[in-house]
Design a protein around this motif. Structure first.
Motif, PDB file in Angstrom:
ATOM      1  N   ASP A 294      16.569  34.323   6.713  1.00 57.92           N
ATOM      2  CA  ASP A 294      15.145  34.651   6.882  1.00 57.92           C
ATOM      3  C   ASP A 294      14.785  35.967   6.198  1.00 57.92           C
ATOM      4  OD1 ASP A 294      14.648  32.383   8.495  1.00 57.92           O
ATOM      5  OD2 ASP A 294      15.526  33.435  10.222  1.00 57.92           O
ATOM      6  N   ASP A 295      15.657  36.442   5.323  1.00 60.34           N
ATOM      7  CA  ASP A 295      15.443  37.735   4.679  1.00 60.34           C
ATOM      8  C   ASP A 295      14.596  37.554   3.418  1.00 60.34           C
ATOM      9  OD1 ASP A 295      15.817  40.141   3.079  1.00 60.34           O
ATOM     10  OD2 ASP A 295      17.412  40.669   4.482  1.00 60.34           O
ATOM     11  N   THR A 296      13.358  38.022   3.474  1.00 57.97           N
ATOM     12  CA  THR A 296      12.421  37.861   2.359  1.00 57.97           C
ATOM     13  C   THR A 296      12.921  38.536   1.088  1.00 57.97           C
ATOM     14  OG1 THR A 296      10.578  37.809   3.915  1.00 57.97           O
ATOM     15  CG2 THR A 296      10.055  38.270   1.605  1.00 57.97           C
ATOM     16  N   ALA A 297      13.488  39.727   1.212  1.00 57.50           N
ATOM     17  CA  ALA A 297      13.954  40.475   0.039  1.00 57.50           C
ATOM     18  C   ALA A 297      15.071  39.725  -0.681  1.00 57.50           C
ATOM     19  CB  ALA A 297      14.435  41.862   0.474  1.00 57.50           C
ATOM     20  N   ILE A 298      15.991  39.149   0.080  1.00 58.19           N
ATOM     21  CA  ILE A 298      17.099  38.408  -0.533  1.00 58.19           C
ATOM     22  C   ILE A 298      16.577  37.153  -1.219  1.00 58.19           C
ATOM     23  CG2 ILE A 298      19.267  37.196  -0.088  1.00 58.19           C
ATOM     24  CD1 ILE A 298      19.728  39.075   2.275  1.00 58.19           C
ATOM     25  N   LYS A 300      13.641  36.686  -2.584  1.00 58.81           N
ATOM     26  CA  LYS A 300      13.004  37.086  -3.841  1.00 58.81           C
ATOM     27  C   LYS A 300      14.033  37.410  -4.902  1.00 58.81           C
ATOM     28  CE  LYS A 300       8.610  38.749  -1.961  1.00 58.81           C
ATOM     29  NZ  LYS A 300       7.737  39.914  -1.697  1.00 58.81           N
ATOM     30  N   GLN A 301      15.118  38.044  -4.481  1.00 55.95           N
ATOM     31  CA  GLN A 301      16.195  38.364  -5.424  1.00 55.95           C
ATOM     32  C   GLN A 301      16.810  37.079  -5.976  1.00 55.95           C
ATOM     33  OE1 GLN A 301      19.254  40.847  -3.725  1.00 55.95           O
ATOM     34  NE2 GLN A 301      20.396  41.009  -5.626  1.00 55.95           N
ATOM     35  N   LEU A 302      17.019  36.084  -5.136  1.00 53.86           N
ATOM     36  CA  LEU A 302      17.581  34.813  -5.596  1.00 53.86           C
ATOM     37  C   LEU A 302      16.643  34.108  -6.574  1.00 53.86           C
ATOM     38  CD1 LEU A 302      19.059  33.481  -2.219  1.00 53.86           C
ATOM     39  CD2 LEU A 302      20.367  34.160  -4.246  1.00 53.86           C
ATOM     40  N   ILE A 303      15.337  34.184  -6.304  1.00 49.84           N
ATOM     41  CA  ILE A 303      14.363  33.587  -7.223  1.00 49.84           C
ATOM     42  C   ILE A 303      14.412  34.285  -8.575  1.00 49.84           C
ATOM     43  CG2 ILE A 303      11.889  33.292  -7.668  1.00 49.84           C
ATOM     44  CD1 ILE A 303      11.572  32.877  -4.613  1.00 49.84           C
ATOM     45  N   ASP A 304      14.465  35.602  -8.560  1.00 53.45           N
ATOM     46  CA  ASP A 304      14.513  36.377  -9.804  1.00 53.45           C
ATOM     47  C   ASP A 304      15.764  36.082 -10.622  1.00 53.45           C
ATOM     48  OD1 ASP A 304      12.121  37.530  -9.138  1.00 53.45           O
ATOM     49  OD2 ASP A 304      13.003  39.375  -8.315  1.00 53.45           O
ATOM     50  N   MET A 305      16.824  35.669  -9.952  1.00 46.38           N
ATOM     51  CA  MET A 305      18.095  35.405 -10.632  1.00 46.38           C
ATOM     52  C   MET A 305      18.270  33.924 -10.967  1.00 46.38           C
ATOM     53  SD  MET A 305      20.536  37.985  -8.467  1.00 46.38           S
ATOM     54  CE  MET A 305      21.922  37.796  -9.565  1.00 46.38           C
ATOM     55  N   ASN A 306      17.172  33.171 -10.914  1.00 46.60           N
ATOM     56  CA  ASN A 306      17.179  31.754 -11.305  1.00 46.60           C
ATOM     57  C   ASN A 306      18.050  30.875 -10.414  1.00 46.60           C
ATOM     58  OD1 ASN A 306      15.390  31.970 -13.520  1.00 46.60           O
ATOM     59  ND2 ASN A 306      17.048  32.802 -14.787  1.00 46.60           N
ATOM     60  N   ALA A 307      18.144  31.213  -9.138  1.00 47.98           N
ATOM     61  CA  ALA A 307      18.908  30.369  -8.217  1.00 47.98           C
ATOM     62  C   ALA A 307      18.265  28.983  -8.087  1.00 47.98           C
ATOM     63  CB  ALA A 307      18.993  31.034  -6.853  1.00 47.98           C
ATOM     64  N   ILE A 308      16.939  28.920  -8.151  1.00 45.21           N
ATOM     65  CA  ILE A 308      16.240  27.638  -8.009  1.00 45.21           C
ATOM     66  C   ILE A 308      16.622  26.693  -9.144  1.00 45.21           C
ATOM     67  CG2 ILE A 308      13.986  26.514  -7.888  1.00 45.21           C
ATOM     68  CD1 ILE A 308      14.700  28.246  -5.460  1.00 45.21           C
ATOM     69  N   ILE A 333      14.357  29.007   0.192  1.00 48.37           N
ATOM     70  CA  ILE A 333      14.133  30.166  -0.682  1.00 48.37           C
ATOM     71  C   ILE A 333      12.672  30.256  -1.124  1.00 48.37           C
ATOM     72  CG2 ILE A 333      14.731  31.188  -2.923  1.00 48.37           C
ATOM     73  CD1 ILE A 333      17.541  29.903  -2.564  1.00 48.37           C
ATOM     74  N   LEU A 334      12.047  29.124  -1.444  1.00 44.39           N
ATOM     75  CA  LEU A 334      10.680  29.130  -1.967  1.00 44.39           C
ATOM     76  C   LEU A 334       9.622  29.415  -0.911  1.00 44.39           C
ATOM     77  CD1 LEU A 334      10.684  26.254  -4.582  1.00 44.39           C
ATOM     78  CD2 LEU A 334      10.737  28.712  -4.973  1.00 44.39           C
ATOM     79  N   VAL A 336       9.180  32.034   0.379  1.00 43.43           N
ATOM     80  CA  VAL A 336       8.724  33.393   0.035  1.00 43.43           C
ATOM     81  C   VAL A 336       7.688  33.333  -1.064  1.00 43.43           C
ATOM     82  CG1 VAL A 336       9.450  35.645  -0.795  1.00 43.43           C
ATOM     83  CG2 VAL A 336      10.968  34.309   0.684  1.00 43.43           C
ATOM     84  N   GLU A 337       7.957  32.505  -2.074  1.00 42.56           N
ATOM     85  CA  GLU A 337       7.137  32.514  -3.275  1.00 42.56           C
ATOM     86  C   GLU A 337       5.697  32.097  -2.997  1.00 42.56           C
ATOM     87  OE1 GLU A 337       8.079  29.807  -6.635  1.00 42.56           O
ATOM     88  OE2 GLU A 337       8.588  31.670  -7.621  1.00 42.56           O
ATOM     89  N   PHE A 338       5.486  31.263  -1.961  1.00 41.96           N
ATOM     90  CA  PHE A 338       4.144  30.723  -1.738  1.00 41.96           C
ATOM     91  C   PHE A 338       3.464  31.338  -0.521  1.00 41.96           C
ATOM     92  CE2 PHE A 338       6.550  27.319  -3.901  1.00 41.96           C
ATOM     93  CZ  PHE A 338       5.852  27.345  -5.092  1.00 41.96           C
ATOM     94  N   GLU A 339       3.893  32.505  -0.124  1.00 38.62           N
ATOM     95  CA  GLU A 339       3.242  33.186   1.000  1.00 38.62           C
ATOM     96  C   GLU A 339       1.820  33.586   0.623  1.00 38.62           C
ATOM     97  OE1 GLU A 339       6.888  35.261   3.486  1.00 38.62           O
ATOM     98  OE2 GLU A 339       5.665  36.448   2.128  1.00 38.62           O
TER      99      GLU A 339
END
Length: 339
Positions: A294-298, A300-308, A333-334, A336-339
């Protein structure tokens, strides 16, 4: 060309005198390759154990006996004979602590015993049962830190015994952890030993107290280092992801891992390199789910690193649990992106 029964008769005839030592040795060596009738096994093993006691200083005899005992132990019915096997093997190991060839065979035999539930409990509860098998295995392992086979089989021994429900004696567990970590850190360590050491860490990490111990020792850095050193080896990547999965279930350990340079990159690279390996994909996805939580910062970090992107590849290339877990991880993970 002798049968096992003929060899047994020979051992019985030529025993009790020092000059018969070579006959006993060669008889045991021959028995390793012979078929032993199930009805005769305990009589044969009893004779071998008598020879081990009588000629306890003969390293070659003790080593051959350990090989034979490992092959025949599971077929024994008598608890008395089995107990003698445990005592004789432990005595052989401790009487010849400077003989690595014998030590390897003794530790292999104890590994086999660790597969068997009753003997696993006996080894784990050494304070109650009076045996010192676990302590002695760790002692010879630490003494022979540069011997690859002793290190390999010792790692397997600890991996088999690790139990998340068991509260071990603190000194014994610390000895085991120190031994495993030293094996992990040794330069030019074999792939077999590294994979087994990581498997041992995975099992040990199921105990919460051990996770904190590992965090204090900086083991997460060592795991990531080994994974980065062997990116093409699926056994190392799978065992590394497994160890980290249990490790990060403690929040302190999770944040410690994220502080290790290149930790997330290493996990994502394992997914890329072993994109067709179902086990590695499962291990990495489960670890990513554990990391994101549930960690928003983590997230976002995964999204930035192309985990998706990596997870979408799993959805396309795999079916079953891996695909379902990948979809679950993407949704998690996503958020976060659509908040």
């Amino acid at each position: 060309f002798c049968t096992a029964n003929e060899i047994l008769a020979l051992m019985k005839r030529y025993t009790g005198e020092q000059e018969n030592e070579i006959i006993q040795l060669e008889s045991i060596r021959s028995l390793i390759t012979k078929y032993i009738n199930p009805n005769d096994k305990e009589e044969v093993i009893t004779q071998v154990l008598d020879a081990m006691e009588l000629y306890s200083s003969n390293v070659a005899l003790q080593k051959c006996a350990c090989v034979l005992l490992r092959d025949e132990f599971k077929f024994l019915n008598s608890s008395e004979v089995k107990h003698r096997v445990v005592v004789a093997t432990e005595a052989a190991m401790m009487n010849h602590k400077n003989e690595p060839v014998l030590l390897v065979e003794a530790v292999k035999l104890f590994c086999f015993m660790a597969y068997l539930d009753g003997y696993r409990r006996l080894i784990i509860n050494e304070a109650d049962s009076g045996n010192k098998i676990w302590s002695n295995v760790i002692e010879v392992t630490q003494q022979h830190i540069d011997h690859p086979d002793i290190q390999k089989w010792s790692c397997m021994f600890v991996a088999l015994l690790a139990d998340k429900e068991k509260t071990y004696q603190v000194p014994l567990m610390q000895m085991s952890i120190d031994s495993i970590v030293r094996s992990l850190k040794r330069p030019n360590q074999s792939i077999d030993t590294l994979a087994l050491a990581l498997s041992a860490l995975q099992n040990l990490c199921q105990n919460q107290r051990n996770r904190i111990t590992f965090q204090e020792m900086g083991v997460d850095t060592d795991i990531i280092f080994v994974m980065r050193q062997h990116p093409d080896n699926s056994r190392v990547q799978l065992a590394g992801c497994g160890a980290l999965f249990y490790y990060v279930t403690h929040s302190l350990c999770l944040h410690s891992l994220l502080e290790v340079d290149g930790s997330i990159e290493t996990i994502l690279e394992a997914m890329d390199t072993h994109r067709y390996d179902y086990g590695v994909q499962m291990g990495a996805i489960l670890l990513l789910l554990q990391l994101s939580g549930d960690d928003t910062a983590i997230k976002k970090q995964l999204i930035d690193m192309n985990a998706i992107k990596r997870l979408n590849k799993v959805v396309r290339k795999h079916e079953g649990a891996a695909r379902d877990l990948a979809k679950h991880a993407i949704r998690n993970i996503l958020d976060v992106e659509f908040e």
